[in-house]
Design an enzyme around this catalytic site. Structure first.
Site, PDB file in Angstrom:
ATOM      1  N   GLN A 183      23.774  41.737  11.684  1.00  0.00           N
ATOM      2  CA  GLN A 183      25.159  41.545  12.138  1.00  0.00           C
ATOM      3  C   GLN A 183      25.440  40.116  12.583  1.00  0.00           C
ATOM      4  O   GLN A 183      26.579  39.793  12.919  1.00  0.00           O
ATOM      5  CB  GLN A 183      25.479  42.503  13.296  1.00  0.00           C
ATOM      6  N   CYS A 329      26.496  54.394  10.501  1.00  0.00           N
ATOM      7  CA  CYS A 329      25.325  55.235  10.225  1.00  0.00           C
ATOM      8  C   CYS A 329      25.244  56.421  11.169  1.00  0.00           C
ATOM      9  O   CYS A 329      24.564  57.392  10.890  1.00  0.00           O
ATOM     10  CB  CYS A 329      24.046  54.428  10.353  1.00  0.00           C
TER      11      CYS A 329
END
Ligand code: PLP
Length: 395
Positions: A183, A329
């Protein structure tokens, strides 16, 4: 209906320049990069160019970059490869791994799997702002510690972790250090030397490349057992015919990210801050999660009192605004975010959280559309909610 995409931490759209670069390797230059003939060499050259592009973005030597199928594989390779490939304590024979309680499942569940195989693990909790104290990581070190794995930027709240400080300790103690930088890469400057890491994971689809391709930086000399067995690809670290179009796309995305890093970060932070200020001004009963001083530029995580994040996501989707409750997720899971609860939020506050993540293609108009939709949806859902009253009394 005009649509606004504010879920760039889940995935980013493929940049037009990136799509253009990869097309040639789907159409004309389709060779296997291991073949000796002309077709193979065209593909090989493209893979090596992409390796140099990725290396440049993270301040690495190209020979220390290997291509994988994405962030999950890079994380698994690091956790299993390093814990399997390094020293065991002569006294106990047990290996020990240090990680944090706020890692992405790709690291968290890999470490949990190691535990089932007899490896000890310490999960360092973050402070209330979602930042881990390097002192706590240091205090968790044991003689048998073989790996420290701490993410660089958290996917749910965007907090940046003090990996460089942890790197100094790891180096002093001779312990392998991995960071999941999936990220962070493309959003903030990332340099493997400044961080002092031995292993670093990144993924193309978080930086305007396609899904299913990523890279792992492996510092020269790092012992790493391969996850898969097969051909001699990627310096014997990762077998399998290279995903040439994907790798070319990752290279192009990395080059573009390097060019646009400062410009993107400033513009995107201004958009994020505009939405944050708007929500705080127009919506009551909200808390911003994550230390604002140590946060990547694009992420905003907010808890809305008395509401469920999933209801907000669904209602906002009907209004054309795409966002999420946290990690893509983990969506579908009824458990509150492990990141927010590790930061000390109550289950109720964690369940009422929304993640809004900006990207290169967002505009000020997107912010204004999203703000109006959020204010409208929150008011509507709260009017129906038995758990919320404007006076702040919760049933
Ligand atoms: C912090 C972090 N690590 C790892 C991953 C997994 O990457 P990939 O989707 O490429 O497998 C993600 C993606 O959500 C992530 O945010």
């Amino acid at each position: 209906m005009s649509r606004v995409y504010l879920d760039n931490n889940a995935t980013t759209p493929v940049a037009p320049e990136v799509a253009e670069a990869m097309l040639r390797y789907l159409r004309e230059d389709f060779g296997n990069a291991s073949s000796v003939h002309w077709y193979g060499q065209r593909a090989r050259d493209a893979v090596e160019q992409a390796r140099a592009q990725v290396a440049r973005l993270i301040g690495a030597h190209p020979s220390d970059v290997i291509f994988t199928s994405g962030g999950t594989e890079s994380d698994n390779m690091s956790v299993f490869g390093a814990a399997g490939g390094t020293r065991t304590s002569p006294s106990s024979g047990t290996k020990h791994v240090i990680t944090t309680a706020i890692e992405h499942p790709a690291v968290l569940y890999s470490v949990r799997e190691l535990e089932t195989r007899g490896v000890d693990a310490t999960y360092v909790a973050p402070g209330a702002g979602g930042v881990v104290d390097p002192g706590e990581v240091s205090r968790a070190i044991r003689p048998e510690t073989v790996l420290i794995t701490v993410m660089l930027a958290n996917n749910e709240v965007g907090t940046l972790q003090p990996v460089a400080e942890i790197g100094r300790v790891a180096r002093e103690r001779g312990i392998t250090l991995h960071t999941d930088a999936v990220q962070a890469v493309g959003k903030v400057p990332v340099n493997v030397e400044a961080l002092g890491v031995d292993l670093l994971s990144l993924s193309a689809h978080k930086l305007y490349g396609p899904k299913g391709v990523g890279a792992l930086y492996v510092r020269k000399g790092t012992r790493l057992e391969p996850l898969m067995h097969g051909g001699h690809h990627e310096r014997d670290r990762r077998p399998g015919t290279e995903n040439v179009p994907g790798i070319v796309a990752l290279g192009a995305a990395a080059e573009l990210a390097a060019q646009k890093l400062d410009e993107d970060a400033q513009r995107i932070a201004a958009l994020r801050d505009r939405l944050q200020a708007g929500i705080l001004e127009h919506v009551e009963g909200v808390t911003v999660n994550g230390d604002a001083a140590h946060r990547q530029p694009n992420t905003l995580n907010v808890s809305f009192q008395g509401l469920k994040g999933e209801s907000l996501v669904m209602a906002l989707d009907l209004e054309g605004v795409a966002c999420s409750t946290g990690s893509a997720c983990s969506s579908g899971s009824t458990e509150p975010s492990h990141v927010l609860t590790a930061m000390g939020l109550s289950k109720e506050a964690a369940r009422g959280s929304l993640r809004l993540s900006f990207g290169r293609y967002n505009s000020e108009a997107d912010v204004d559309t999203a703000l109006e939709a959020i204010a409208r949806v929150v008011a509507r859902l709260r009017a129906l909610s038995p758990n919320y009253s404007a006076a702040g009394v919760h049933a």
